[in-house]
Design a protein around this motif. Sequence first.
Motif, short mmCIF file in Angstrom:
data_model
loop_
_atom_site.label_atom_id
_atom_site.label_comp_id
_atom_site.label_asym_id
_atom_site.label_seq_id
_atom_site.Cartn_x
_atom_site.Cartn_y
_atom_site.Cartn_z
N TYR A 50 28.74 42.37 28.80
CA TYR A 50 27.28 42.33 28.61
C TYR A 50 26.85 43.11 27.37
N LEU A 51 27.68 44.05 26.93
CA LEU A 51 27.33 44.86 25.76
C LEU A 51 27.16 44.04 24.50
N LYS A 52 27.75 42.84 24.46
CA LYS A 52 27.64 42.02 23.26
C LYS A 52 26.47 41.04 23.30
N HIS A 53 25.77 40.96 24.43
CA HIS A 53 24.62 40.07 24.54
C HIS A 53 23.40 40.70 23.86
N PRO A 54 22.70 39.93 23.03
CA PRO A 54 21.53 40.47 22.32
C PRO A 54 20.46 41.05 23.25
N SER A 55 20.22 40.43 24.38
CA SER A 55 19.19 40.93 25.31
C SER A 55 19.57 42.30 25.87
N PHE A 56 20.84 42.48 26.20
CA PHE A 56 21.28 43.76 26.74
C PHE A 56 21.28 44.83 25.65
#
Length: 95
Positions: A50-56
């Motif tokens: 999830y660390l690579k998702h823009p929203s997160f």
Amino acid sequence: MAIHFQRIIHAKQIIRRILPSLETADVPKGYFPVYVGETQKKRFVIPISYLKHPSFKKLLSQTEEEFGFDHPLGGLTIPCREEAFINLICSLNCS
């Protein structure tokens, strides 16, 4: 492209700072605990991916800007509404 990698490296550094203090026995490999809530904190165990998702990343940046990185519970603390966090996680699961 370089900015993208710098953000990932920054996020990994944050996680490395808090990981030694975590109780890792109940956290599977590839996951990390997050404490979410404005007053009462609820613990979530979420994938590191999830660390690579823009929203997160945006949520982490907002948390850092508004509250700094004080993590008294030993894990990453995000002082937002639990419902908002769950909605974000659901949207990441669907993507």
